[in-house]
Design a protein around this motif. Structure first.
Motif, short mmCIF file in Angstrom:
data_model
loop_
_atom_site.label_atom_id
_atom_site.label_comp_id
_atom_site.label_asym_id
_atom_site.label_seq_id
_atom_site.Cartn_x
_atom_site.Cartn_y
_atom_site.Cartn_z
N PRO A 1 0.80 -1.26 0.14
CA PRO A 1 0.01 -0.09 0.02
C PRO A 1 1.00 0.94 0.21
N GLY A 2 0.10 2.43 -0.49
CA GLY A 2 0.45 3.10 -0.32
C GLY A 2 1.85 3.80 -1.62
N HIS A 3 2.33 3.02 -2.36
CA HIS A 3 2.91 3.65 -3.45
C HIS A 3 2.80 3.70 -4.86
N TRP A 4 0.93 3.31 -5.51
CA TRP A 4 0.91 2.64 -6.62
C TRP A 4 -0.61 3.37 -6.65
N ILE A 5 -1.05 4.29 -7.65
CA ILE A 5 -2.26 4.25 -8.59
C ILE A 5 -2.99 3.37 -8.85
N GLY A 6 -4.03 2.45 -8.38
CA GLY A 6 -4.80 1.54 -8.72
C GLY A 6 -5.57 1.89 -10.58
#
Length: 371
Positions: A68-73
């Motif tokens: 979590p916290g590193h990507w834009i879905g």
């Protein structure tokens, strides 16, 4: 990581008696699917690992998980898996990768310059969105009505995640933001199986012919039996098609490298993303240079094919009732039924999207289903 096979329908005893089909929920559909963990791959997995996961579990799509916290879905989605007790987020589903995404990636070059090993060593996260469906990732709350889910599935979305214990129980409908301790995948085929289990409530639409219902797609493009597998993949990629009919070549001058109008032509087979999934990964590169009928013969003798449903040509006539098309699609586990005339010449096709759309319209309009 635990994997699943294709879901199997089970008899459910805890579904409320006397509730009409149009009052059923997404949760009722997922209850009718055998309980197994979701198949997924980490964002660092290579394409080769992902393809092996698809092959081993006989699925055509997997969600991709990342910290979590590193990507834009995909599509701006924020679909998280969280600890059931503490609520701490464990992973973020950043997208869905399908067999068609992998084929689109492989189909990027010709046979003479195909670096297969290099292509299969890239991280799976780099191929998310190669095809249109991968550009978005959706969830459906279990409280969503089956009619609302059918609206989404009748617009070309083939699958969605369903949280088992949503932290947003008061919501229903399609969501881009979700957090749950686990999910299941719900596909068009799952919904069609569920509808088939409730066929008694759908006689008014299932008994009518597919011609009368207007569900036949009459524009059908295919490849000829002389087309090589890689050329077929490139055609499918260009048109964003998961499958195309194989048409008997009219003469030696026909261009095998392009899609051809299949209407009125002799139908002799189907080439699909699923066929590629049934191909052993170690054989895939060498089989890409075969023509599509040679490839189909190879796949039919593959050990991976042995326990799968038979892949014979699945057809119906324009005068066939919708119920026949539904039964064939579910029984043979195909996502389209080819419509032919009495001589085996192609008239069109009926897809799961078409079937779900017309059944939904019937459910909305049939006042006899209201309790």
């Amino acid at each position: 990581m635990e994997f699943i096979q294709f879901p199997r329908i089970m008899q459910i005893s805890n579904v409320k008696e006397g509730v009409s089909l149009r009052e059923k929920k997404v949760g009722d559909v997922t209850l009718a699917v055998e309980k197994r963990r979701l198949v997924e791959v980490p964002y660092t997995a290579t394409l080769a690992h992902t393809l092996n996961a698809l092959v081993a579990n006989r699925v055509v799509a997997v969600p991709v998980a990342a910290p979590p916290g590193h990507w834009i879905g995909a599509g701006g989605s924020m679909i998280m898996e969280s600890d059931k007790h503490t609520g701490a987020v464990r992973k973020h589903y950043i997208g869905m990768v399908t067999m068609l995404d992998i084929l689109a990636h492989i189909g990027g070059g010709g046979l003479d310059r195909l670096d297969f090993e290099g292509m299969m060593s890239v991280p799976v996260s780099s191929v998310i969105g190669h095809c249109l469906e991968g550009l978005s990732l959706w969830t459906l709350n279990p409280n969503t009505s089956i009619l609302d889910s059918m609206e989404m599935l009748s617009k070309g979305i083939h699958r969605t995640l369903v949280p088992l214990d949503s932290q947003m129980e008061n919501l229903s409908g399609v969501e881009l933001v979700e957090s749950a301790s686990s999910y299941r995948m719900m596909t068009q085929m799952d919904v069609l199986r569920f509808l088939k289990e409730h066929a008694g409530e759908l006689n008014s639409v299932l008994s009518r012919s597919i011609r009368e219902l207007g569900v036949i797609q009459e524009t059908v493009f295919g490849v000829s039996n002389g087309t090589k597998v890689l050329e077929a993949i490139q055609c499918m990629k260009a048109a964003s098609l998961n499958a195309v009919p194989i048409i008997e070549a009219s003469d030696a001058t026909e261009d095998y490298t392009k899609l051809i109008n299949g209407k009125g032509r002799k139908l002799i087979g189907t080439i699909s993303a699923t066929d590629l999934r049934e191909c052993p990964v170690t054989k895939l590169q060498s089989w890409l240079s075969l023509n599509v009928m040679e490839f189909k013969e190879k796949v039919s003798t593959s050990p991976l094919h042995g326990s799968l449903p038979s892949r014979e040509l699945v057809t119906c006539f324009a005068e066939s009732c919708l119920g026949e098309a539904v039964d064939k699609a579910v029984t043979k586990h195909v996502h389209r039924v080819w419509v032919v005339d009495r001589h085996g010449f192609l008239v069109g096709l009926v897809s799961l999207t078409d079937i779900i759309r017309v059944v939904r319209i019937s459910l909305l309009s049939d006042t006899s289903l209201v309790i």
